[in-house]
Motif scaffolding. Structure first.
Motif, PDB file in Angstrom:
ATOM      1  N   ASN A  56      -8.708 -35.227  35.298  1.00 21.53           N
ATOM      2  CA  ASN A  56      -9.452 -36.475  35.406  1.00 21.53           C
ATOM      3  C   ASN A  56     -10.936 -36.174  35.607  1.00 21.53           C
ATOM      4  O   ASN A  56     -11.305 -35.292  36.376  1.00 21.53           O
ATOM      5  CB  ASN A  56      -8.948 -37.318  36.571  1.00 21.53           C
ATOM      6  N   ILE A  57     -11.763 -36.921  34.872  1.00 16.84           N
ATOM      7  CA  ILE A  57     -13.206 -36.754  34.990  1.00 16.84           C
ATOM      8  C   ILE A  57     -13.860 -38.128  34.876  1.00 16.84           C
ATOM      9  O   ILE A  57     -14.010 -38.681  33.794  1.00 16.84           O
ATOM     10  CB  ILE A  57     -13.764 -35.773  33.924  1.00 16.84           C
ATOM     11  N   GLY A  58     -14.194 -38.741  36.005  1.00 14.61           N
ATOM     12  CA  GLY A  58     -14.822 -40.048  35.974  1.00 14.61           C
ATOM     13  C   GLY A  58     -13.826 -41.186  35.985  1.00 14.61           C
ATOM     14  O   GLY A  58     -12.636 -41.006  36.214  1.00 14.61           O
ATOM     15  N   ALA A  59     -14.335 -42.392  35.703  1.00 16.70           N
ATOM     16  CA  ALA A  59     -13.555 -43.617  35.822  1.00 16.70           C
ATOM     17  C   ALA A  59     -13.446 -44.312  34.466  1.00 16.70           C
ATOM     18  O   ALA A  59     -13.859 -43.787  33.434  1.00 16.70           O
ATOM     19  CB  ALA A  59     -14.226 -44.533  36.845  1.00 16.70           C
ATOM     20  N   GLN A  60     -12.869 -45.513  34.495  1.00 16.86           N
ATOM     21  CA  GLN A  60     -12.706 -46.321  33.291  1.00 16.86           C
ATOM     22  C   GLN A  60     -14.066 -46.624  32.660  1.00 16.86           C
ATOM     23  O   GLN A  60     -15.045 -46.880  33.356  1.00 16.86           O
ATOM     24  CB  GLN A  60     -12.009 -47.638  33.642  1.00 16.86           C
ATOM     25  N   THR A  61     -14.120 -46.587  31.329  1.00  7.73           N
ATOM     26  CA  THR A  61     -15.388 -46.811  30.632  1.00  7.73           C
ATOM     27  C   THR A  61     -15.134 -47.368  29.242  1.00  7.73           C
ATOM     28  O   THR A  61     -14.042 -47.226  28.690  1.00  7.73           O
ATOM     29  CB  THR A  61     -16.176 -45.493  30.500  1.00  7.73           C
ATOM     30  N   ASP A  62     -16.151 -48.009  28.682  1.00  9.23           N
ATOM     31  CA  ASP A  62     -16.108 -48.444  27.284  1.00  9.23           C
ATOM     32  C   ASP A  62     -16.865 -47.479  26.375  1.00  9.23           C
ATOM     33  O   ASP A  62     -16.874 -47.648  25.155  1.00  9.23           O
ATOM     34  CB  ASP A  62     -16.716 -49.845  27.142  1.00  9.23           C
ATOM     35  N   PHE A  63     -17.518 -46.466  26.966  1.00 12.44           N
ATOM     36  CA  PHE A  63     -18.289 -45.528  26.162  1.00 12.44           C
ATOM     37  C   PHE A  63     -17.390 -44.456  25.540  1.00 12.44           C
ATOM     38  O   PHE A  63     -16.253 -44.248  25.970  1.00 12.44           O
ATOM     39  CB  PHE A  63     -19.372 -44.860  27.003  1.00 12.44           C
ATOM     40  N   ARG A  64     -17.932 -43.775  24.547  1.00 11.98           N
ATOM     41  CA  ARG A  64     -17.213 -42.700  23.863  1.00 11.98           C
ATOM     42  C   ARG A  64     -17.740 -41.366  24.381  1.00 11.98           C
ATOM     43  O   ARG A  64     -18.748 -40.870  23.904  1.00 11.98           O
ATOM     44  CB  ARG A  64     -17.432 -42.789  22.356  1.00 11.98           C
ATOM     45  N   PHE A  65     -17.060 -40.814  25.357  1.00 16.14           N
ATOM     46  CA  PHE A  65     -17.498 -39.540  25.909  1.00 16.14           C
ATOM     47  C   PHE A  65     -16.892 -38.400  25.104  1.00 16.14           C
ATOM     48  O   PHE A  65     -15.676 -38.217  25.076  1.00 16.14           O
ATOM     49  CB  PHE A  65     -17.111 -39.437  27.380  1.00 16.14           C
ATOM     50  N   LEU A  66     -17.759 -37.645  24.463  1.00 13.76           N
ATOM     51  CA  LEU A  66     -17.336 -36.567  23.583  1.00 13.76           C
ATOM     52  C   LEU A  66     -17.553 -35.227  24.276  1.00 13.76           C
ATOM     53  O   LEU A  66     -18.691 -34.857  24.562  1.00 13.76           O
ATOM     54  CB  LEU A  66     -18.140 -36.610  22.275  1.00 13.76           C
ATOM     55  N   PRO A  67     -16.483 -34.476  24.592  1.00 14.18           N
ATOM     56  CA  PRO A  67     -16.645 -33.159  25.216  1.00 14.18           C
ATOM     57  C   PRO A  67     -17.351 -32.182  24.276  1.00 14.18           C
ATOM     58  O   PRO A  67     -17.366 -32.362  23.050  1.00 14.18           O
ATOM     59  CB  PRO A  67     -15.199 -32.722  25.489  1.00 14.18           C
ATOM     60  N   ALA A  68     -17.920 -31.134  24.844  1.00 10.00           N
ATOM     61  CA  ALA A  68     -18.619 -30.111  24.054  1.00 10.00           C
ATOM     62  C   ALA A  68     -18.168 -28.725  24.503  1.00 10.00           C
ATOM     63  O   ALA A  68     -18.017 -28.464  25.699  1.00 10.00           O
ATOM     64  CB  ALA A  68     -20.127 -30.243  24.214  1.00 10.00           C
ATOM     65  N   GLN A  69     -17.970 -27.849  23.539  1.00  7.46           N
ATOM     66  CA  GLN A  69     -17.582 -26.477  23.852  1.00  7.46           C
ATOM     67  C   GLN A  69     -18.801 -25.676  24.290  1.00  7.46           C
ATOM     68  O   GLN A  69     -19.887 -25.810  23.738  1.00  7.46           O
ATOM     69  CB  GLN A  69     -16.936 -25.813  22.633  1.00  7.46           C
ATOM     70  N   LEU A  70     -18.618 -24.829  25.307  1.00  4.37           N
ATOM     71  CA  LEU A  70     -19.678 -23.943  25.781  1.00  4.37           C
ATOM     72  C   LEU A  70     -19.111 -22.533  25.824  1.00  4.37           C
ATOM     73  O   LEU A  70     -18.219 -22.233  26.614  1.00  4.37           O
ATOM     74  CB  LEU A  70     -20.166 -24.368  27.163  1.00  4.37           C
ATOM     75  N   GLY A  71     -19.593 -21.687  24.934  1.00  9.83           N
ATOM     76  CA  GLY A  71     -19.003 -20.358  24.815  1.00  9.83           C
ATOM     77  C   GLY A  71     -17.609 -20.441  24.230  1.00  9.83           C
ATOM     78  O   GLY A  71     -17.241 -21.422  23.591  1.00  9.83           O
ATOM     79  N   SER A  72     -16.816 -19.419  24.468  1.00 14.51           N
ATOM     80  CA  SER A  72     -15.478 -19.387  23.878  1.00 14.51           C
ATOM     81  C   SER A  72     -14.400 -19.994  24.759  1.00 14.51           C
ATOM     82  O   SER A  72     -13.325 -20.349  24.277  1.00 14.51           O
ATOM     83  CB  SER A  72     -15.094 -17.937  23.568  1.00 14.51           C
ATOM     84  N   ASP A  73     -14.687 -20.178  26.059  1.00 17.96           N
ATOM     85  CA  ASP A  73     -13.616 -20.565  26.973  1.00 17.96           C
ATOM     86  C   ASP A  73     -13.989 -21.669  27.941  1.00 17.96           C
ATOM     87  O   ASP A  73     -13.300 -21.888  28.937  1.00 17.96           O
ATOM     88  CB  ASP A  73     -13.144 -19.343  27.766  1.00 17.96           C
ATOM     89  N   LYS A  74     -15.072 -22.392  27.665  1.00 15.91           N
ATOM     90  CA  LYS A  74     -15.483 -23.444  28.592  1.00 15.91           C
ATOM     91  C   LYS A  74     -15.704 -24.756  27.840  1.00 15.91           C
ATOM     92  O   LYS A  74     -16.030 -24.773  26.652  1.00 15.91           O
ATOM     93  CB  LYS A  74     -16.754 -23.041  29.338  1.00 15.91           C
ATOM     94  N   LEU A  75     -15.552 -25.846  28.577  1.00 12.72           N
ATOM     95  CA  LEU A  75     -15.675 -27.184  28.016  1.00 12.72           C
ATOM     96  C   LEU A  75     -16.519 -28.015  28.969  1.00 12.72           C
ATOM     97  O   LEU A  75     -16.229 -28.111  30.163  1.00 12.72           O
ATOM     98  CB  LEU A  75     -14.285 -27.805  27.866  1.00 12.72           C
ATOM     99  N   VAL A  76     -17.588 -28.625  28.429  1.00  8.71           N
ATOM    100  CA  VAL A  76     -18.442 -29.506  29.224  1.00  8.71           C
ATOM    101  C   VAL A  76     -18.026 -30.945  28.957  1.00  8.71           C
ATOM    102  O   VAL A  76     -17.891 -31.354  27.798  1.00  8.71           O
ATOM    103  CB  VAL A  76     -19.928 -29.322  28.880  1.00  8.71           C
ATOM    104  N   VAL A  77     -17.830 -31.706  30.026  1.00  2.98           N
ATOM    105  CA  VAL A  77     -17.322 -33.064  29.892  1.00  2.98           C
ATOM    106  C   VAL A  77     -18.151 -34.011  30.745  1.00  2.98           C
ATOM    107  O   VAL A  77     -18.442 -33.725  31.909  1.00  2.98           O
ATOM    108  CB  VAL A  77     -15.847 -33.145  30.337  1.00  2.98           C
TER     109      VAL A  77
END
Length: 386
Positions: A56-77
């Motif tokens: 879980n990351i954050g609360a209910q939203t109407d926005f489109r949150f798009l995760p991004a890859q950082l390096g080979s093994d990390k994900l920014v959200v």
């Protein structure tokens, strides 16, 4: 909801998809003509789709949150209202989590050791890969598309039709590109694509432009579709999904327009077919996949554009952009289901529920996993068999 912004000296109305649908139905009387969503198809899970992890990351939203890859093994959200976190791609474990000063409004951009995220008020925040604040700048309008970072430049699309190139070091402006907006446009949530020193961006009015990353100069500008019709609504032909690069080609689709592929080098048209989409495209070695404006998934031959198949069992389920994971086509819908299709014939070969809320942002294929983020604030990593 309709929003009003100023583009140069011209007022441009920017519609979200829900507002566009309402506008298109105006004049039809009190009874809505909106299509009834297709029932959830019964699908045998032939691909062994499973949830690898959920965070879980954050609360209910109407926005489109798009995760991004950082390096080979990390994900920014990013998550509502003001959460930013770094996750381990393999396990979903949070490596760090910070709360921003202001509510965020879209996905994140990440590259090297820099992370960038924007707000509805036009503020851009930059963080290091350790979660510590680097800098922040004020831009001219809302930021709902993920920033793009390459060659020490942070490229940010704002709602007034500008694309700004900022120094990754301190956020100072290096260059700015601007086009006058048409009278009516769709809100553009799409990130840019980067290839061979250029940034590729879909624009209002149905155009695809290649900008030099270091100086912002226009390398080429080609029409995906040309606006047509007697009214402003009929002339909406915006490219509001991310362009996709495959080999020496880049492909994009326009709402009420066409799907087209161009030379990455000079923007020369390779092929173009009638199609309307605000969801986007995905490609593999042989095919281009498109989710059309009705929610049907289509496949075209990648080299020639020849139509191959159309899967209509997901019509009106608010299906988003497709992704390719372990040789399967994946799309997600408004009830949080992820559907898997056979790329050869479009048959449904798998289905997996998440948390029941809409998956609005495009699924991300990272390593051997499919990453999806729901509007309830949950991030899922899914696995499917080859």
């Amino acid at each position: 909801m309709t929003m009003v912004v100023l583009a140069g000296n011209k007022s441009a109305r920017i519609l979200g998809l829900a507002a566009l649908a309402a506008a298109l139905l105006a004049g039809c009387g009190a009874v809505s003509n909106a299509p009834t969503p297709s029932p959830l198809p019964a699908v045998q899970n032939k691909v062994g789709a499973t949830v690898a992890w959920r965070t879980n990351i954050g609360a209910q939203t109407d926005f489109r949150f798009l995760p991004a890859q950082l390096g080979s093994d990390k994900l920014v959200v990013a998550g509502a209202a003001n959460t930013l976190a770094l996750l381990n791609v393999d396990t979903g474990a949070k490596l760090w989590q910070v709360q921003l000063e202001k509510p965020v409004a879209g996905g994140v951009g990440a590259n090297g050791d820099l992370i960038a995220v924007g707000t509805l008020k036009g503020e851009l925040f930059a963080f290091g890969d350790d979660g510590k604040s680097r800098w922040k700048v004020q831009l001219s309008s809302e930021i709902i598309a993920p920033p793009t970072i390459a060659q020490n430049i942070v490229m940010v699309r704002t709602g007034d039709g500008r694309i700004s190139g900022l120094s990754a070091k301190d956020g100072s402006r290096v260059w700015q590109f601007q086009r006058q907006l048409p009278a009516l446009t769709l809100r553009n949530f799409a990130p840019m694509a980067v290839v061979e020193g250029s940034a590729l961006a879909g624009l209002a009015g149905g155009r695809l432009v290649a900008l030099g990353i270091v100086d912002g100069r226009v390398l080429w500008d080609s029409p995906v579709a040309l606006p047509r019709g007697a009214t402003e609504l009929e002339r909406v032909a915006d490219v509001v999904s991310a362009p996709v690069v495959t080999g020496n080609q880049v492909c994009a689709a326009a709402y009420q327009g066409r799907v087209s592929c161009f030379s990455v080098l000079n923007g020369t048209l390779a092929w173009s077919r009638e199609a309307s989409s605000f969801s986007g495209v995905a490609v593999d070695s042989d095919h281009l996949y498109l989710v059309d404006a009705e929610g049907a998934v289509q496949a075209f031959e990648r080299i020639s554009g020849r139509s191959l198949w159309r899967q209509d069992k997901l019509v009106a389920r608010s299906v988003g952009s497709p992704a390719i994971v372990n040789g399967k086509v994946a799309v997600a819908d408004y009830e949080g289901y992820v559907h898997f299709l056979n790329p050869e014939d479009g048959s449904l070969v798998g289905q997996l529920a998440t948390d029941g809320s809409r998956i609005a942002a495009a699924p991300q294929a990272i390593n051997d996993k499919l990453i999806v983020q729901t509007q309830s604030g949950n991030v899922f990593a899914l696995k499917v068999n080859k």
